[in-house]
Design an enzyme around this catalytic site. Structure first.
Site, short mmCIF file in Angstrom:
data_model
loop_
_atom_site.label_atom_id
_atom_site.label_comp_id
_atom_site.label_asym_id
_atom_site.label_seq_id
_atom_site.Cartn_x
_atom_site.Cartn_y
_atom_site.Cartn_z
N GLY A 17 0.82 -1.20 0.00
CA GLY A 17 0.00 0.00 0.00
C GLY A 17 0.85 1.25 0.00
O GLY A 17 2.03 1.22 0.37
N GLU A 18 0.23 2.35 -0.44
CA GLU A 18 0.95 3.62 -0.47
C GLU A 18 -0.03 4.74 -0.15
O GLU A 18 -1.14 4.77 -0.67
CB GLU A 18 1.60 3.85 -1.83
CG GLU A 18 2.45 5.11 -1.90
CD GLU A 18 3.23 5.22 -3.19
OE1 GLU A 18 4.00 6.19 -3.34
OE2 GLU A 18 3.10 4.33 -4.05
N GLY A 19 0.38 5.65 0.73
CA GLY A 19 -0.45 6.78 1.10
C GLY A 19 0.27 8.09 0.84
O GLY A 19 1.34 8.12 0.23
N GLY A 22 3.62 7.91 3.10
CA GLY A 22 4.58 6.83 3.05
C GLY A 22 4.00 5.56 2.47
O GLY A 22 2.97 5.57 1.81
N LYS A 23 4.67 4.45 2.78
CA LYS A 23 4.30 3.16 2.19
C LYS A 23 4.09 2.11 3.27
O LYS A 23 4.62 2.23 4.38
CB LYS A 23 5.39 2.71 1.21
CG LYS A 23 5.58 3.65 0.02
CD LYS A 23 6.64 3.13 -0.93
CE LYS A 23 6.77 4.05 -2.14
NZ LYS A 23 7.79 3.58 -3.11
N VAL A 24 3.34 1.08 2.91
CA VAL A 24 3.07 -0.04 3.81
C VAL A 24 3.62 -1.30 3.16
O VAL A 24 3.42 -1.54 1.97
CB VAL A 24 1.56 -0.20 4.07
CG1 VAL A 24 1.32 -1.33 5.07
CG2 VAL A 24 0.96 1.10 4.58
N LYS A 40 4.82 0.06 8.36
CA LYS A 40 4.46 1.35 7.76
C LYS A 40 5.65 2.29 7.87
O LYS A 40 6.14 2.55 8.97
CB LYS A 40 3.24 1.95 8.47
CG LYS A 40 1.98 1.11 8.35
CD LYS A 40 0.80 1.81 9.02
CE LYS A 40 -0.49 1.02 8.86
NZ LYS A 40 -1.65 1.73 9.45
N ASP A 146 -13.78 6.56 13.64
CA ASP A 146 -13.70 6.32 12.19
C ASP A 146 -13.89 4.85 11.90
O ASP A 146 -13.14 4.23 11.15
CB ASP A 146 -12.37 6.81 11.62
CG ASP A 146 -12.39 6.91 10.10
OD1 ASP A 146 -13.51 6.98 9.52
OD2 ASP A 146 -11.31 6.90 9.47
#
Length: 303
Positions: A17-19, A22-24, A40, A146
């Site tokens: 994953g990528e946000g 940063g990245k996971v 993460k 959330d």
């Protein structure tokens, strides 16, 4: 191979994953345990012109450390956290237990006809574990704020774990609660109406998730706050003007939905299923069922 030499040691296996920060990665612990990990990695500029580490991330790490001492089976575990200065930047690494998928992915794999009556145990297991996690959080005055399928992890063994505490807060009597919390489709009426709220906002979200276990789609799918309120009142009915919170900046309007109380929220639900959903989706948060009381509901006594 990327190692963490002085703390928990692991090797990165794949980026999953990528946000925006940063990245996971999926990783495996080095040593005897060889357990899978979620790593993460974030990079933040610490220059005066930049914002630095978002407060939500600081809050998430602090809360995960706080609740991690209890080792609750339905809360995702933060196993390690480290920060390292690299010039004018800060590299932050979080290591969490690895869970195969989230509830959103799990539901997307269900047959088009939905989870059958034979799989009522799946609904029961998911909700029971979710409520156990919520009861633990609320007992410790933690509001998740959330809750949605993407933030509920499902292991291959059927374990349910609440994750993503970026919007979570410790509830105190003088807390300044912000209205822009909870993803819109799972947001309680009191949050949409910009009025005071408490742990019952999580129970509204849990009710939305319960309905989604039957529908395999979000129950209230609005694209603005007003439309979201309309979607809600189409199902639960518009409350009376006397029930409308006086402190809300949104005025009462009969155009928001049909008047009258509704006793059956979804077709094809049996009495216990409908009653639990009804109690989770009460407009009045003071009448909404708590996680502890929901766990004692007859719905969970069937199996």
């Amino acid at each position: 191979m990327d190692m963490c030499p002085e703390r928990l040691r692991y090797e990165l296996l794949a980026e999953v994953g990528e946000g925006s920060f940063g990245k996971v990665y999926k990783a495996r612990e080095v040593g005897e345990k060889r357990r899978l990990l979620a790593v993460k990695k974030f990079n933040f500029s610490m220059s005066p012109q930049e914002a630095g580490i978002p407060p939500s991330m600081i809050r998430e790490v602090a809360l995960l450390r706080k609740v991690g001492h209890f080792n609750h089976p339905n809360i995702v575990k933060l196993l390690d956290a480290s920060a390292e200065s690299v010039g004018s930047a800060l590299d932050l690494t979080l290591v969490l237990e690895y869970i195969d998928q989230d509830l959103s992915t799990f539901l997307s794999k269900a047959p088009a006809c939905g989870l059958s009556r034979d799989l009522v145990k799946v609904r029961s297991d998911v909700m029971q574990q979710l409520l156990q996690g919520l009861d633990f959080l609320h007992t410790n005055l933690v509001l998740h704020r959330d809750l949605k399928p993407a933030n509920i992890l499902v292991s291959n063994h059927g374990e349910i774990k609440i994750a993503d505490f970026g919007l979570a807060r410790i509830h105190t009597f003088n807390i300044a609660l912000t209205p822009g919390v909870v993803t819109l489709w799972y947001r309680a009426p009191e949050v949409l109406l910009n009025t005071a709220y408490m742990s019952s906002v999580d129970m509204w979200s849990a009710g939305c998730i319960f309905a989604e276990l039957f529908l395999l789609r979000p129950l209230f799918k609005g694209y603005s706050e007003v439309q979201q309120l309309q979607k809600i009142f189409e199902v639960i009915g518009l409350p009376s003007e006397e029930e409308w919170p006086q402190e809300s900046p949104i005025s009462y309007s009969e155009s928001l939905g049909p008047r009258g109380s509704v006793t059956k929220l979804l077709p094809n639900l049996d009495q216990d299923e409908n009653d639990l959903l009804f109690r989770c989706l009460s407009f009045d948060p003071s009448r909404r069922i708590s996680a502890a009381n929901a766990l004692a509901h007859p719905f969970f006594m069937k199996l």
